[in-house]
Design an enzyme around this catalytic site. Structure first.
Site, PDB file in Angstrom:
ATOM      1  N   LEU A 117      -9.802   2.619  11.441  1.00 31.90           N
ATOM      2  CA  LEU A 117     -10.284   1.372  12.045  1.00 31.90           C
ATOM      3  C   LEU A 117      -9.678   1.196  13.430  1.00 31.90           C
ATOM      4  O   LEU A 117     -10.362   0.797  14.382  1.00 31.90           O
ATOM      5  CB  LEU A 117      -9.924   0.194  11.144  1.00 31.90           C
ATOM      6  N   SER A 118      -8.393   1.519  13.561  1.00 32.08           N
ATOM      7  CA  SER A 118      -7.718   1.418  14.855  1.00 32.08           C
ATOM      8  C   SER A 118      -8.292   2.401  15.871  1.00 32.08           C
ATOM      9  O   SER A 118      -8.193   2.175  17.080  1.00 32.08           O
ATOM     10  CB  SER A 118      -6.215   1.674  14.690  1.00 32.08           C
ATOM     11  N   GLY A 129      -7.736   1.282   7.714  1.00 31.80           N
ATOM     12  CA  GLY A 129      -6.422   1.668   8.212  1.00 31.80           C
ATOM     13  C   GLY A 129      -6.478   2.321   9.577  1.00 31.80           C
ATOM     14  O   GLY A 129      -7.042   1.785  10.532  1.00 31.80           O
ATOM     15  N   ASP A 187       0.818  -1.204   0.000  1.00 29.04           N
ATOM     16  CA  ASP A 187       0.000   0.000   0.000  1.00 29.04           C
ATOM     17  C   ASP A 187       0.859   1.264   0.000  1.00 29.04           C
ATOM     18  O   ASP A 187       0.492   2.269  -0.611  1.00 29.04           O
ATOM     19  CB  ASP A 187      -0.923   0.005   1.218  1.00 29.04           C
TER      20      ASP A 187
END
EC number: 2.7.1.23
Length: 278
Positions: free
Chosen positions: A182-183, A179, A67
């Site tokens: 989400l954390s 990414g 990525d």
């Protein structure tokens, strides 16, 4: 038809695969350009085919990496070139095929057996100026002093959405929802949607939760006293320090990221990648 090749610079296997792709396309009669930074790490390409990524003018870019490689392409190229991502990275959410599928994928691409997946990006204005790269994943506005929180308000279309004391705030696209956002407790968002996720990072108040707003929205982030410097990161690739009085506005970018795809499958592909990687 002209191709561009960009490889992960710190992995020998990616550089060697990049050369094999380059050789395959050249032998097949196609024009091929090679990113200068790729060439500097594997100087076996013909020097006449080497140009800076910022000067690419191609029909497709073959990205051999993860990525981070794709984000580097998105930040540096001046046009929305379709990208075929070959996964030689750690996560590879943006890539399409694994290394052992490379030449089968290239054959399908050359035969026209593919479709283009367009992803929204966000554009950031600092004091009214677009001076930073568009984000494919997210903007993160972070405390500039480790261990110290920041006090922020954020507005959506002029209306106060929340006031937080936290380590910062993330504004994410659907692509970036897997990414950093989400954390921070944000949801997985189907990449076919167009919207923003706003997620505070480690907020003191448990009532400050991530929210989803339309992609047509304008988001404004306003620092409040005590005045501390901030850091803006774009996709984890670009960093800049901001003074406490910087006006920060975020909108949907007119540009798109474009990816070569061979399958229309979303489920279970994306949730499975999340579980597999983590």
């Amino acid at each position: 038809m002209r191709f561009g090749i960009v490889a992960r610079r710190d992995r020998e296997a990616a550089l060697k695969l990049a050369y094999r792709v380059y050789d395959f396309l050249k032998v097949s009669g196609y024009d091929v350009l090679v990113d200068r930074e790729t060439f500097e790490n594997l100087p076996e390409f013909e020097e006449g085919d080497v140009v800076p990524l910022e000067e690419f003018d191609v029909d497709f870019i073959i990205a051999i990496g993860g990525d981070g490689t794709i984000l580097r392409i998105e930040h540096k190229t001046k046009k929305d070139f379709p990208i075929l991502g070959i996964n030689m990275g750690t996560l590879g959410f943006l890539t399409e095929v694994e290394p052992h599928e490379t030449f089968f994928a290239l054959s399908r691409l050359l035969e026209g057996d593919y479709w283009i997946d367009e992803r929204m990006k966000l554009r950031t204005y600092l004091n009214g100026e677009n001076s930073v790269p568009d984000a494919l994943n997210e903007d993160a506005i972070l405390t500039g002093v480790p261990g110290k929180i920041v006090h922020l308000k954020y507005y959506v279309d002029g209306g106060l959405a929340d006031e937080v004391r936290s380590d910062g705030v993330i504004v994410s696209t659907p692509t970036g929802s897997t990414g950093y956002a989400l954390s921070a407790g944000g949801p997985f968002v189907d990449p076919r949607l167009e919207l923003f996720v706003i997620a505070p990072i480690n907020p003191i108040a448990l009532s400050s939760r991530p929210m989803v707003v339309p992609s047509s929205s304008e988001i404004e982030i306003v620092p409040l006293p005590p005045e501390r410097g901030l850091i803006l990161t774009v996709d984890g690739q670009f960093y800049t320090h901001l003074s406490p009085d910087t006006e920060i506005k975020i909108k949907k970018s007119p540009r798109k990221a474009r990816f070569v795809r061979f399958s229309h499958e979303i489920y279970p592909r994306y949730p499975f990648r999340l579980k597999k990687r983590f």
